[in-house]
Enzyme design. Structure first.
Site, PDB file in Angstrom:
ATOM      1  N   LYS A  22       0.829  -1.213   0.000  1.00  0.00           N
ATOM      2  CA  LYS A  22       0.000   0.000   0.000  1.00  0.00           C
ATOM      3  C   LYS A  22       0.860   1.258   0.000  1.00  0.00           C
ATOM      4  O   LYS A  22       0.640   2.174  -0.800  1.00  0.00           O
ATOM      5  CB  LYS A  22      -0.901   0.009   1.237  1.00  0.00           C
ATOM      6  CG  LYS A  22      -1.502   1.357   1.529  1.00  0.00           C
ATOM      7  CD  LYS A  22      -2.099   1.410   2.928  1.00  0.00           C
ATOM      8  CE  LYS A  22      -2.393   2.816   3.368  1.00  0.00           C
ATOM      9  NZ  LYS A  22      -1.399   3.424   4.246  1.00  0.00           N
ATOM     10  N   CYS A 117      -5.123   8.625   8.479  1.00  0.00           N
ATOM     11  CA  CYS A 117      -5.421   8.166   9.834  1.00  0.00           C
ATOM     12  C   CYS A 117      -5.034   9.233  10.859  1.00  0.00           C
ATOM     13  O   CYS A 117      -3.989   9.866  10.717  1.00  0.00           O
ATOM     14  CB  CYS A 117      -4.622   6.903  10.139  1.00  0.00           C
ATOM     15  SG  CYS A 117      -5.162   5.475   9.197  1.00  0.00           S
ATOM     16  N   ARG A 122       0.497  15.328  12.575  1.00  0.00           N
ATOM     17  CA  ARG A 122       1.297  14.817  11.448  1.00  0.00           C
ATOM     18  C   ARG A 122       1.688  15.997  10.556  1.00  0.00           C
ATOM     19  O   ARG A 122       1.130  16.193   9.474  1.00  0.00           O
ATOM     20  CB  ARG A 122       0.495  13.767  10.660  1.00  0.00           C
ATOM     21  CG  ARG A 122       0.161  12.538  11.483  1.00  0.00           C
ATOM     22  CD  ARG A 122      -0.652  11.530  10.696  1.00  0.00           C
ATOM     23  NE  ARG A 122       0.157  10.706   9.808  1.00  0.00           N
ATOM     24  CZ  ARG A 122      -0.348   9.755   9.010  1.00  0.00           C
ATOM     25  NH1 ARG A 122      -1.646   9.532   8.992  1.00  0.00           N
ATOM     26  NH2 ARG A 122       0.446   9.051   8.230  1.00  0.00           N
ATOM     27  N   ASP A 305       3.648   0.900  12.090  1.00  0.00           N
ATOM     28  CA  ASP A 305       2.401   0.367  11.511  1.00  0.00           C
ATOM     29  C   ASP A 305       2.061  -1.025  12.032  1.00  0.00           C
ATOM     30  O   ASP A 305       0.951  -1.506  11.817  1.00  0.00           O
ATOM     31  CB  ASP A 305       2.505   0.330   9.981  1.00  0.00           C
ATOM     32  CG  ASP A 305       2.625   1.723   9.402  1.00  0.00           C
ATOM     33  OD1 ASP A 305       2.263   2.695  10.089  1.00  0.00           O
ATOM     34  OD2 ASP A 305       3.107   1.844   8.260  1.00  0.00           O
ATOM     35  N   ARG A 397      -9.171   0.673   3.498  1.00  0.00           N
ATOM     36  CA  ARG A 397      -8.214   1.586   2.854  1.00  0.00           C
ATOM     37  C   ARG A 397      -6.888   0.880   2.600  1.00  0.00           C
ATOM     38  O   ARG A 397      -6.144   1.268   1.702  1.00  0.00           O
ATOM     39  CB  ARG A 397      -7.950   2.808   3.755  1.00  0.00           C
ATOM     40  CG  ARG A 397      -9.061   3.839   3.728  1.00  0.00           C
ATOM     41  CD  ARG A 397      -8.609   5.107   4.417  1.00  0.00           C
ATOM     42  NE  ARG A 397      -7.219   5.359   4.105  1.00  0.00           N
ATOM     43  CZ  ARG A 397      -6.309   5.823   4.947  1.00  0.00           C
ATOM     44  NH1 ARG A 397      -6.639   6.131   6.170  1.00  0.00           N
ATOM     45  NH2 ARG A 397      -5.067   6.009   4.569  1.00  0.00           N
TER      46      ARG A 397
HETATM   47  N1  EPU Z   1       7.086  14.433  10.582  1.00  0.00           N
HETATM   48  C1  EPU Z   1       7.322  15.759  10.860  1.00  0.00           C
HETATM   49  N2  EPU Z   1       7.387  16.645   9.810  1.00  0.00           N
HETATM   50  C2  EPU Z   1       7.200  16.254   8.526  1.00  0.00           C
HETATM   51  C3  EPU Z   1       6.939  14.894   8.250  1.00  0.00           C
HETATM   52  C4  EPU Z   1       6.895  14.003   9.304  1.00  0.00           C
HETATM   53  O1  EPU Z   1       7.500  16.155  12.004  1.00  0.00           O
HETATM   54  O2  EPU Z   1       7.258  17.103   7.631  1.00  0.00           O
HETATM   55  C5  EPU Z   1       7.037  13.455  11.688  1.00  0.00           C
HETATM   56  C6  EPU Z   1       5.687  12.783  11.824  1.00  0.00           C
HETATM   57  O3  EPU Z   1       4.789  13.544  12.588  1.00  0.00           O
HETATM   58  C7  EPU Z   1       6.054  11.465  12.447  1.00  0.00           C
HETATM   59  C8  EPU Z   1       7.427  11.155  11.860  1.00  0.00           C
HETATM   60  O4  EPU Z   1       7.927  12.400  11.378  1.00  0.00           O
HETATM   61  O5  EPU Z   1       6.201  11.625  13.829  1.00  0.00           O
HETATM   62  C9  EPU Z   1       7.412  10.155  10.722  1.00  0.00           C
HETATM   63  O6  EPU Z   1       6.469  10.557   9.725  1.00  0.00           O
HETATM   64  P1  EPU Z   1       6.619  10.160   8.209  1.00  0.00           P
HETATM   65  O7  EPU Z   1       6.631  11.390   7.386  1.00  0.00           O
HETATM   66  O8  EPU Z   1       7.713   9.178   8.032  1.00  0.00           O
HETATM   67  O9  EPU Z   1       5.217   9.445   7.962  1.00  0.00           O
HETATM   68  P2  EPU Z   1       4.307   9.525   6.681  1.00  0.00           P
HETATM   69  O10 EPU Z   1       5.153   9.590   5.460  1.00  0.00           O
HETATM   70  O11 EPU Z   1       3.247  10.542   6.867  1.00  0.00           O
HETATM   71  C10 EPU Z   1       4.301   6.958   6.256  1.00  0.00           C
HETATM   72  C11 EPU Z   1       3.256   5.905   6.122  1.00  0.00           C
HETATM   73  C12 EPU Z   1       2.650   5.621   7.478  1.00  0.00           C
HETATM   74  C13 EPU Z   1       3.750   5.198   8.439  1.00  0.00           C
HETATM   75  C14 EPU Z   1       4.848   6.264   8.497  1.00  0.00           C
HETATM   76  C15 EPU Z   1       6.039   5.864   9.337  1.00  0.00           C
HETATM   77  C16 EPU Z   1       2.400   6.312   3.917  1.00  0.00           C
HETATM   78  C17 EPU Z   1       1.301   6.777   3.062  1.00  0.00           C
HETATM   79  N3  EPU Z   1       2.221   6.381   5.223  1.00  0.00           N
HETATM   80  O12 EPU Z   1       3.625   8.114   6.748  1.00  0.00           O
HETATM   81  O13 EPU Z   1       1.758   4.533   7.281  1.00  0.00           O
HETATM   82  O14 EPU Z   1       3.212   5.028   9.715  1.00  0.00           O
HETATM   83  O15 EPU Z   1       5.319   6.528   7.154  1.00  0.00           O
HETATM   84  O16 EPU Z   1       6.599   4.706   8.849  1.00  0.00           O
HETATM   85  O17 EPU Z   1       3.424   5.852   3.428  1.00  0.00           O
HETATM   86  C18 EPU Z   1      -0.091   3.173   7.696  1.00  0.00           C
HETATM   87  O18 EPU Z   1       0.226   2.539   6.680  1.00  0.00           O
HETATM   88  O19 EPU Z   1      -0.957   2.785   8.522  1.00  0.00           O
HETATM   89  C19 EPU Z   1       0.582   4.447   7.970  1.00  0.00           C
HETATM   90  C20 EPU Z   1       0.106   5.337   8.821  1.00  0.00           C
END
Ligand code: EPU
Length: 429
Positions: A22, A117, A122, A305, A397
């Site tokens: 996903k 979610c 975030r 996750d 999803r």
């Molecule tokens: N963060 C910041 N600033 C940013 C971006 C992130 O402070 O600009 C923080 C976030 O708040 C969090 C950490 O950095 O505490 C990691 O966030 P990351 O950006 O890595 O997460 P994401 O890209 O929004 C993806 C997955 C999530 C998964 C996370 C961590 C996708 C679409 N989503 O989210 O997946 O939990 O990486 O591995 O790829 C799920 O599949 O259930 C899911 C939530």
């Protein structure tokens, strides 16, 4: 409106096949618009996040055709840089990849802020930091971001927080920028390598994906190609956890075991026998499992996750386990629901203390987010009696045919329409 009904206590046996990832799919689809001819992505999971992204691609003018092998062919010839308003964008987090992709293709993008979610705050400040470093002006107005650049120019960008989304979004914006971009402190998740592989097949010049320094040399044009998505390590991990909780012998097929090392190590530590082959793992739990502590970390650490599904399993282990989520400190909404099922869990700060073993009892519970939903299904498999789970749109999803796959393994689980008369009791609209 549907709900999932699980009658607990049935043992799982047999083989389950994992779909495409996903969290790769949701980045590969926006990435495809950077090409000037058709990109075919094979092995896409059939989940609502993919449907939503397909629909957004069509809204901006892409011609999307379904093919064999769960493939989508995306012809970007007539895509326009039109604003993407809230509606569909709010349905999922990953719609933010259209920011990087549109900016990379057209030097401008206008897009509503993403949904997804609720796991606590975030922010996307690191994405914006990256876009600005490449020369974009970024305005945030009434819940939408407006990005614009005369010409994107490569830059050295240090991420203050290791972020999967920011790493991918900056890659998308940088592949056609002038000159070299270096992303330092980049995320190393397998999905980042998958996106880099697609972009490289399209003609991009990317080195170091999968390490914490990624170097991108901008190219003028990107072309179409075919790409097969990697297997979903989180789906695989979810079934491994379900098998540890309620299985006798379950084989999970279409897995890259190296992507799951942190989980497999913890399962072994608690007393689960794991047999690894090239693309399969077989899970055989011992009768008595011991408590273990987990701390979620960026890859290759224990994935956040899988924290929620793993917590459901820990209710069966002897002793007190400490679960600490360092990525999303409020990713504990499933705990209230597990408590309704008789779990003994205390939350302090970003740690949950799970004491076991307890016999979970069937109850009506609500999936508040995707992985909370998976946790509740696992809890339902273990529990005595009948568990009714609402909020299943979250589960759909991200998991393809989860009820069917678990039924095939021997679980008593099905989806059912919520009857009008039952809506009040289940608190659904
Ligand atoms: N963060 C910041 N600033 C940013 C971006 C992130 O402070 O600009 C923080 C976030 O708040 C969090 C950490 O950095 O505490 C990691 O966030 P990351 O950006 O890595 O997460 P994401 O890209 O929004 C993806 C997955 C999530 C998964 C996370 C961590 C996708 C679409 N989503 O989210 O997946 O939990 O990486 O591995 O790829 C799920 O599949 O259930 C899911 C939530």
């Amino acid at each position: 409106m549907e709900k999932i009904i699980v009658n607990g206590g049935y043992k799982l046996n047999g083989t389950v096949r994992v779909n495409g990832a996903k969290n790769s799919a949701v980045a590969l689809l926006p990435a495809s618009i950077l090409a000037n001819s058709t990109v075919t992505i094979e092995g896409l999971p059939s989940i609502s996040d993919v449907d939503t992204l397909q629909s957004i691609l069509e809204d901006i003018g892409a011609k999307v055709t379904k093919g064999a092998d769960a493939a989508l062919a995306i012809d970007p010839a007539e895509i326009e840089s039109i604003p993407l308003p809230n509606g569909k964008v709010k349905k999922l987090r990953a719609s933010y990849y259209f920011m990087g992709a549109m900016l990379g293709k057209f030097n401008k993008a206008a897009i509503g802020l993403p949904g997804g979610c609720f796991l606590g705050p975030r922010p996307i400040d690191q994405h914006i930091k990256g876009f600005e470093a490449l020369g974009a002006q970024v305005r945030n107005e009434k819940g939408a971001l407006y990005l614009e650049a005369e010409q994107l120019v490569g830059a050295r960008i240090y991420l203050d927080v290791v972020s999967v989304g920011a790493t991918i979004n900056i890659m998308l914006a940088a592949v056609k920028a002038k000159g070299q971009t270096i992303i330092e402190n980049a995320a190393k998740e397998p999905e980042i390598i998958d996106v880099a592989t697609l972009l490289t097949n399209m003609g991009a010049k990317i080195k170091g994906a999968g390490t914490d320094i990624i170097r991108i040399d901008g190219v003028a044009e990107l072309h179409g190609c075919s790409h097969t998505i990697i297997p979903d390590r989180i789906e695989a991990g979810t079934y491994a956890i379900a098998a540890a909780a309620q299985g006798e012998e379950v084989t999970i097929d279409n897995v890259i075991p190296e992507h799951l090392e942190s989980l497999l190590a913890k399962l072994r530590e608690m007393g689960v026998e794991i047999e690894q082959k090239d693309e399969q793992i077989t899970v055989r739990p011992k009768k008595k499992l011991s408590a273990v502590n987990i701390k979620t970390l960026v890859h290759p650490g224990f994935p956040t996750d899988l924290q929620q599904p793993f917590t459901a399993l820990l209710t069966k282990t002897k002793g007190t386990s400490i679960v600490t989520d360092t990525i999303y400190q409020a990713r504990f909404k499933h705990i209230d629901e597990l408590r309704r099922m008789n779990a003994a869990i205390k939350v302090e700060g970003n740690s949950a203390f799970v004491t076991g073993p307890v016999q979970l009892e069937g109850a009506h519970v609500k999936a508040t987010d995707l992985r909370a939903g998976a946790a509740l299904i696992i809890a339902g498999l273990i529990a005595k009696g009948r568990t009714e789970i609402t909020g299943i749109e979250h589960i759909e999803r991200g998991y393809e045919n989860m009820t069917e796959k678990l039924s095939q393994l021997g679980a008593s689980i099905r989806k059912e329409k919520v009857a009008e008369a039952d809506m009040k009791r289940l608190d659904v609209k």
